[in-house]
Design an enzyme around this catalytic site. Structure first.
Site, PDB file in Angstrom:
ATOM      1  N   HIS A   1       0.866  -1.184   0.000  1.00 29.52           N
ATOM      2  CA  HIS A   1       0.000   0.000   0.000  1.00 29.52           C
ATOM      3  C   HIS A   1       0.899   1.228   0.000  1.00 29.52           C
ATOM      4  O   HIS A   1       1.451   1.585   1.033  1.00 29.52           O
ATOM      5  CB  HIS A   1      -0.862   0.022   1.263  1.00 29.52           C
ATOM      6  CG  HIS A   1      -1.816  -1.131   1.335  1.00 29.52           C
ATOM      7  ND1 HIS A   1      -2.876  -1.283   0.486  1.00 29.52           N
ATOM      8  CD2 HIS A   1      -1.860  -2.205   2.161  1.00 29.52           C
ATOM      9  CE1 HIS A   1      -3.549  -2.380   0.781  1.00 29.52           C
ATOM     10  NE2 HIS A   1      -2.952  -2.970   1.793  1.00 29.52           N
TER      11      HIS A   1
ATOM     12  N   GLU B   1      -4.239 -12.982   7.258  1.00 30.61           N
ATOM     13  CA  GLU B   1      -5.151 -11.846   7.418  1.00 30.61           C
ATOM     14  C   GLU B   1      -6.491 -12.083   6.736  1.00 30.61           C
ATOM     15  O   GLU B   1      -7.140 -11.143   6.293  1.00 30.61           O
ATOM     16  CB  GLU B   1      -4.488 -10.544   6.951  1.00 30.61           C
ATOM     17  CG  GLU B   1      -3.725 -10.633   5.652  1.00 30.61           C
ATOM     18  CD  GLU B   1      -2.988  -9.362   5.291  1.00 30.61           C
ATOM     19  OE1 GLU B   1      -3.071  -8.353   6.004  1.00 30.61           O
ATOM     20  OE2 GLU B   1      -2.310  -9.377   4.254  1.00 30.61           O
TER      21      GLU B   1
ATOM     22  N   ASP C   1      -7.229  -6.377   7.250  1.00 29.23           N
ATOM     23  CA  ASP C   1      -7.780  -7.294   6.243  1.00 29.23           C
ATOM     24  C   ASP C   1      -8.624  -8.374   6.903  1.00 29.23           C
ATOM     25  O   ASP C   1      -9.634  -8.809   6.340  1.00 29.23           O
ATOM     26  CB  ASP C   1      -6.649  -7.897   5.401  1.00 29.23           C
ATOM     27  CG  ASP C   1      -6.311  -6.981   4.230  1.00 29.23           C
ATOM     28  OD1 ASP C   1      -7.201  -6.723   3.400  1.00 29.23           O
ATOM     29  OD2 ASP C   1      -5.176  -6.491   4.171  1.00 29.23           O
TER      30      ASP C   1
END
Ligand code: 3PY
Ligand code: MG
Length: 269
Positions: free
Chosen positions: A61, A166, A192
């Site tokens: 990210h 996750e 997540d």
């Protein structure tokens, strides 16, 4: 020129070795460090001066590129802080590129099965433990300056391999994931996971914290260290007290934003 100058000798002196993160995890230390999204060597140095143990350069990210990550890794070494890279997917060439630029650890998102964990473990270590791609002309091998035989051994010894669990599938297959040799830390990604449990972003919801606690308990009972992410100090402390050793604490941009917001609020009060 001084009388004892010897032009035939290299001027580079090996730095004193410092205890690596992998050893610290094995020794039971609790370590803290932020995710980094900024392409700023200055902010990496600040994280080191502040006393964090590691920084995680986030290529999942954020806009960071390999070239930038290599330079940020230099900044981390300068202040004695470990550089870890989060790749954007579980791909062996990506893993080896990050380790080749000199990262001490690798963090891989969305590990959901034994096969995926084995792919990661193999990608992060040289033979006989794995099959990381071999090149001695990369920064990690000091561009061929490193002793070739020691380089492979030391890289295997010192590389911290962190598998992110996750999603519901990963949690359901935790037992199999834990059976894969070479995974040093199971990292539960609360964000997540919250999405996977149907409550996106609600990382403090009991639905999420119960699952995180279950992962922490199971991994620890199998002798595997655990990591997670904390947005704030009170949740970081809570996870630490439950035995989480690898705590990724906040994000560079988030900490800057909070400091500015608090300053503005105080100025306007
Ligand atoms: C998550 O929580 O999903 C992460 O990737 C890291 O915090
Ligand atoms: Mg995540």
């Amino acid at each position: 020129m001084s009388a004892d100058f010897d032009a035939t000798q290299p001027r580079w002196n090996e730095p004193e070795p410092v205890k690596g993160l992998r050893q610290r995890i094995k020794d039971g230390d609790v370590i803290f460090g932020p995710f980094m999204k900024l392409a700023s060597p200055q902010v990496v140095e600040i994280a080191g001066y502040a006393g964090f143990d590691f920084v995680i350069f986030d290529t999942e990210h954020g806009p960071l590129t390999f070239e930038t990550v290599e330079n940020l890794t230099r900044a981390a070494e300068r202040v004695g802080i470990a550089a870890i890279v989060r790749v954007y997917e579980n791909s062996p060439p990506l893993v080896s590129r990050c380790l080749d630029v000199g990262a001490q650890g690798i963090l891989v998102p969305h590990i959901s099965s034994r096969e995926e964990a084995a792919t990661l473990s193999q990608a992060a270590r040289f033979a006989p433990e794995g099959r990381r791609g071999v090149c001695c002309y990369v920064r990690a091998a000091r561009f061929s300056h490193a002793d070739k035989y020691r380089y492979f051994e030391e890289a295997n010894e010192n590389t911290l391999v962190v598998a992110m669990v996750e999603g519901r599938e990963g949690v359901a297959h935790l037992d199999e994931i834990l059976s894969v040799p070479g995974i040093d830390v199971i990292f539960v990604g609360p964000y997540d996971l919250s999405q996977s449990l149907g409550v996106p972003g609600q990382v403090d919801s009991p639905r999420v914290t119960r699952e995180v606690e279950r992962v922490v308990e199971e991994a620890r009972s199998r002798g595997c260290a655990v990591g997670t992410f904390a947005d704030d100090v009170s949740s970081a402390r809570r996870w630490r007290d439950l035995g989480v050793q690898f705590i990724s604490f906040s994000v560079d941009v988030g900490m800057i934003y909070t400091a500015m917001k608090n300053a503005v609020a105080a100025l306007r009060a």
